[in-house]
Design an enzyme around this catalytic site. Structure first.
Site, PDB file in Angstrom:
ATOM      1  CG  ASN A 141       0.298  -0.487   2.918  1.00 51.64           C
ATOM      2  OD1 ASN A 141      -0.348  -0.994   2.934  1.00 51.64           O
ATOM      3  ND2 ASN A 141      -0.035   1.264   3.010  1.00 51.64           N
ATOM      4  CB  ALA A 142       0.868   4.522  -1.222  1.00 53.25           C
ATOM      5  CE  LYS A 176      -0.685   1.827   7.498  1.00 50.87           C
ATOM      6  NZ  LYS A 176       0.021   0.569   8.644  1.00 50.87           N
ATOM      7  CE  LYS A 220       0.815   5.053  10.294  1.00 48.47           C
ATOM      8  NZ  LYS A 220       0.553   4.186  11.399  1.00 48.47           N
ATOM      9  CG  ASP A 230      -2.599   2.346  11.194  1.00 49.23           C
ATOM     10  OD1 ASP A 230      -3.190   1.942  12.001  1.00 49.23           O
ATOM     11  OD2 ASP A 230      -1.447   2.101  11.432  1.00 49.23           O
ATOM     12  CG  ASN A 281      -0.639   3.934  14.870  1.00 44.06           C
ATOM     13  OD1 ASN A 281      -0.264   4.193  13.613  1.00 44.06           O
ATOM     14  ND2 ASN A 281      -0.179   2.488  14.645  1.00 44.06           N
ATOM     15  CD  GLU A 326      -3.253  -0.821   9.651  1.00 44.84           C
ATOM     16  OE1 GLU A 326      -2.258  -0.940  10.291  1.00 44.84           O
ATOM     17  OE2 GLU A 326      -2.244  -1.606   8.759  1.00 44.84           O
ATOM     18  CG  ASP A 362      -0.114  -3.211  13.637  1.00 43.50           C
ATOM     19  OD1 ASP A 362       0.432  -3.499  14.445  1.00 43.50           O
ATOM     20  OD2 ASP A 362       0.124  -2.145  13.267  1.00 43.50           O
ATOM     21  CE  LYS A 412       4.202  -2.295  12.101  1.00 48.77           C
ATOM     22  NZ  LYS A 412       2.222  -2.165  13.160  1.00 48.77           N
TER      23      LYS A 412
END
Ligand code: MG
Length: 288
Positions: free
Chosen positions: A64-65, A84, A86, A115, A117, A141, A164, A188
């Site tokens: 993904n970019a 994706k 953020k 995402d 986080n 995510e 994640d 990861k």
């Protein structure tokens, strides 16, 4: 009995250790403030140096970019089947309008994922994801922090969720599965302690897995790439197109995508570039 040679270097304000061993090169570069223990990062690097790597079942890995800010560059997104975004760093209106702008830019056929986080509480996550659903979100995510909150949120929103940062062990993956807390799991290499441990986490989680980076050099990205290439199924693009976000890399042949995919290959750093980036270029020889 085996050997590793450790190259220490700094890129920006971050410490990197590259480990060379009989089986290849590994990277230990925990990101300050990010959920990755120093010991699991070192295990991952050591494993790549001294253990046989997983066998790829595919030659290329879709990636993904990444959109991290509001200044959208259409050329940076061209050719990718997945973008994706953020989120969770700005107010929620800005996040929603950014996702809307990305959808306008890429058209209806490109997947968009967000995402956070773990930045949102459950109420905020429900509100934002319900609002963003109209833009066709492939995945969110880590919208909220822990597995239990993910499980509750998943029952209240239509957007699929990916776990994640809340999965850092096989035990976590087991709990994710038993609570049906996510539709996908993000792997990861460094936080999970290596490629083999990550494969184990994927199998235990029982949901589709994708691989993403921790903003590593091409040496670390290569281990993520092998992990992604070895997954029995890979229905989702991976977050491995990130070497361009580092100030510099350690090879003249960086792992950068072409046409939205990364070709699966190993990376051997150029030692003269290691010397160039080295602020602390001690050489270690260890036996274990
Ligand atoms: Mg993530």
């Amino acid at each position: 009995m085996t050997w590793t040679r450790v190259y220490r270097l700094r890129i920006g304000d971050r410490d990197f250790r590259l480990l060379e061993g009989p089986c290849g090169w590994g990277e230990c570069s925990p990101l300050p403030g990010y959920a990755c223990s120093a010991s699991s990062a070192l295990s991952a690097a050591t494993e790549a140096a001294v253990r046989t790597w997983p066998t790829p079942v595919r030659d290329v890995v879709p990636v993904n970019a990444l959109v991290t800010g509001s200044d959208l560059d259409p050329t940076a997104l061209a050719g990718f089947e997945c973008i994706k975004v953020k989120v969770g760093r700005r107010d929620i209106r800005s996040d929603i309008s950014l996702v809307s702008a990305v959808r306008d830019m890429v058209g209806p056929s490109v997947a968009i994922r967000v995402d956070a986080n773990g930045a949102w509480d459950e109420t905020t996550a429900e509100l934002v994801l319900t609002s963003m659903a109209r833009y066709g979100i492939e995945l969110a995510e880590q919208p909220v922090g822990d597995i239990e909150a993910m499980a509750r949120l998943r029952r209240r929103v239509s957007v699929p969720l990916a776990a994640d940062e809340c999965v850092r062990s096989v035990d976590d993956a087991r709990r994710l599965r038993s609570l049906r807390a996510a539709d996908a799991v993000v792997l990861k290499v460094q936080p999970l302690g290596g490629m083999w441990a990550a494969l184990n986490v994927a199998e235990t989680a029982g949901v589709p897995a994708l691989v993403s980076s921790m903003m590593e050099t091409s040496v670390g990205i290569a281990t993520g790439l092998y992990l992604a290439a070895a997954l029995p199924e890979l229905p989702l693009a991976c977050g491995l197109a990130t070497v361009g976000m580092l100030e510099r890399d350690v090879t003249r042949l960086p792992l950068v995508p072409e046409g939205g995919v990364l070709a699966v290959r190993r990376v051997v750093p150029d030692l003269d570039l290691l010397a160039v980036v080295s602020a602390d270029d001690r050489l270690h020889e260890t036996e274990s």
